[in-house]
Enzyme design. Sequence first.
Site, PDB file in Angstrom:
ATOM      1  N   GLN A   1      -5.914  -8.851  -2.421  1.00  0.00           N
ATOM      2  CA  GLN A   1      -5.817  -7.716  -1.133  1.00  0.00           C
ATOM      3  C   GLN A   1      -7.316  -7.537  -0.713  1.00  0.00           C
ATOM      4  O   GLN A   1      -7.568  -7.130   0.437  1.00  0.00           O
ATOM      5  CB  GLN A   1      -5.033  -6.484  -1.787  1.00  0.00           C
ATOM      6  CG  GLN A   1      -3.548  -6.646  -1.879  1.00  0.00           C
ATOM      7  CD  GLN A   1      -3.251  -7.062  -3.344  1.00  0.00           C
ATOM      8  OE1 GLN A   1      -3.983  -7.814  -3.958  1.00  0.00           O
ATOM      9  NE2 GLN A   1      -1.984  -6.656  -3.682  1.00  0.00           N
TER      10      GLN A   1
ATOM     11  N   LYS B   1      -4.164  -0.554  -8.253  1.00  0.00           N
ATOM     12  CA  LYS B   1      -3.942  -2.026  -8.387  1.00  0.00           C
ATOM     13  C   LYS B   1      -4.603  -2.200  -9.857  1.00  0.00           C
ATOM     14  O   LYS B   1      -5.393  -1.981  -9.981  1.00  0.00           O
ATOM     15  CB  LYS B   1      -4.700  -2.679  -7.271  1.00  0.00           C
ATOM     16  CG  LYS B   1      -4.647  -4.250  -7.274  1.00  0.00           C
ATOM     17  CD  LYS B   1      -3.231  -4.789  -7.412  1.00  0.00           C
ATOM     18  CE  LYS B   1      -2.420  -4.472  -6.384  1.00  0.00           C
ATOM     19  NZ  LYS B   1      -1.188  -4.703  -6.753  1.00  0.00           N
TER      20      LYS B   1
ATOM     21  N   ASP C   1      -1.436   4.706  -6.438  1.00  0.00           N
ATOM     22  CA  ASP C   1       0.137   4.547  -6.111  1.00  0.00           C
ATOM     23  C   ASP C   1       0.836   5.519  -6.773  1.00  0.00           C
ATOM     24  O   ASP C   1       1.899   5.934  -6.179  1.00  0.00           O
ATOM     25  CB  ASP C   1       0.616   3.018  -6.589  1.00  0.00           C
ATOM     26  CG  ASP C   1       0.094   2.078  -5.830  1.00  0.00           C
ATOM     27  OD1 ASP C   1      -1.190   1.600  -5.968  1.00  0.00           O
ATOM     28  OD2 ASP C   1       0.743   1.596  -4.873  1.00  0.00           O
TER      29      ASP C   1
ATOM     30  N   GLY D   1       0.898  -1.232  -0.008  1.00  0.00           N
ATOM     31  CA  GLY D   1      -0.173  -0.073   0.072  1.00  0.00           C
ATOM     32  C   GLY D   1       1.033   1.325   0.051  1.00  0.00           C
ATOM     33  O   GLY D   1       1.970   1.340   0.948  1.00  0.00           O
ATOM     34  N   ALA D   2       0.721   2.200  -0.813  1.00  0.00           N
ATOM     35  CA  ALA D   2       1.762   3.173  -1.094  1.00  0.00           C
ATOM     36  C   ALA D   2       2.017   3.928   0.364  1.00  0.00           C
ATOM     37  O   ALA D   2       3.224   3.959   0.448  1.00  0.00           O
ATOM     38  CB  ALA D   2       1.041   4.251  -2.188  1.00  0.00           C
TER      39      ALA D   2
HETATM   40  O1  MRU Z   1       0.519  -4.052  -4.703  1.00  0.00           O
HETATM   41  P1  MRU Z   1      -0.013  -3.433  -3.494  1.00  0.00           P
HETATM   42  O2  MRU Z   1      -1.130  -4.140  -2.342  1.00  0.00           O
HETATM   43  O3  MRU Z   1       0.905  -2.481  -2.782  1.00  0.00           O
HETATM   44  O4  MRU Z   1      -1.276  -2.375  -4.268  1.00  0.00           O
HETATM   45  C1  MRU Z   1      -1.790  -1.438  -3.290  1.00  0.00           C
HETATM   46  C2  MRU Z   1      -2.708  -0.473  -3.865  1.00  0.00           C
HETATM   47  O5  MRU Z   1      -2.940  -0.861  -5.326  1.00  0.00           O
HETATM   48  C3  MRU Z   1      -3.603   0.493  -3.147  1.00  0.00           C
HETATM   49  O6  MRU Z   1      -4.734   0.662  -3.524  1.00  0.00           O
HETATM   50  C4  MRU Z   1      -2.603   1.747  -3.203  1.00  0.00           C
HETATM   51  O7  MRU Z   1      -1.358   1.327  -2.787  1.00  0.00           O
HETATM   52  C5  MRU Z   1      -3.258   3.044  -2.331  1.00  0.00           C
HETATM   53  S1  MRU Z   1      -3.050   2.546  -0.690  1.00  0.00           S
HETATM   54  C6  MRU Z   1      -3.768   3.579   0.202  1.00  0.00           C
END
Ligand code: MRU
Length: 359
Positions: free
Chosen positions: A205, A257, A246, A56-57
């Site tokens: 997720q 995602k 992200d 998650g970013a």
């Molecule tokens: O691959 P991930 O699980 O890190 O992907 C996360 C996402 O796509 C989230 O939607 C994004 O990071 C926003 S988190 C507030």
Amino acid sequence: MTEEKSIMDYETVALDDTEHALVIIDQTKLPGRTELLHLKTQKEIWVAINTLAVRGAPAIGDAAAIGIYLAAREIETDDYEEFLRRFREAKAYLDSSRPTAVNLSWALNRMEQVVLQAKGKPLAEIKQMLHDEAVKIKDEDIWICSKIGEYGLTLVKKGDGLLTHCNAGQLATAKYGTATAPMYLGHQKGYGFHVFCDETRPQLQGARLTSYELSASGLDVTLICDNMASSVMKNGWVQAVFVGCDRVAANGDAANKIGTSGVAILAKYYGIPFYVCAPTSTIDFATPTGAGIKIEQRPPEEVTEMWYKERMAPKGIKVYNPAFDVTDHSLITAIVTEYGIARAPYDVSLQEIRRKCGR
Ligand code: MRU
């Protein structure tokens, strides 16, 4: 009798000052097991980010800030230039753990600024400043998510059905999440939302994390497979979509995602507003459009073997496994930041947000 701890009682990312460790919940084990990892070396932190133990970013940014502080702490020298050189080596290494979420380099650059601006100070003091900055980045993340919650809540009404993709929840941030922040706030205020969570193939997720944390907090959650989103929208059960992101390009194109852009296209078709929740740390003003966003490619096994590690596809099959896709700004109804809500034209409105946050 001891009461069982809820997943919401754990910190997604924490700094243990006694052990000098980054402490995370191992998200690869959720929801079955809640295991904390105490990470001390750069390699351990790199692997945790790369394998999505922390993901998650914003959470990646928080973890990287703590990680680079821990690296700096270990640098033994009295020479500033030598310290800076080794700091930059560690920074480049952590920065290479995942390519798409800009929060990673954003947090590491912010930490580097501390070192550059403190030139001339004793290195022990610089290390303490790095410690304080890492803690500040994480604390700010909590404030940012709560503001996104407040702004996001103005976009919906009581009883709405909301759909989300992936996990942009508490497990992706220091607290509240971004896309989930309006859901948590609305829940507190008795909005009675019905939330649909896309399971989010291939890493699930949505199933493993979002439906887990939202239901643990008492929200009304229904889990759906990714290919069911159209159906629930057509049934009239979704009044708004909230997703995280992200990286947002300067023109409003938003990487999130894989599968997010498909949800945005569906939402447009059914006339449902599609909201992207983005801390300003996720906006990359140096990237003009989504075409410039690097999309992470992940191992084929994520697609062929899934979670129970049993092959579901022929051995050696060719796999395409991009972890993210870019939603065109024309599909986004609004971008919700901690400094307000941006609407099209995004090249103008995001600059206005930029002025407000002073970047
Ligand atoms: O691959 P991930 O699980 O890190 O992907 C996360 C996402 O796509 C989230 O939607 C994004 O990071 C926003 S988190 C507030």
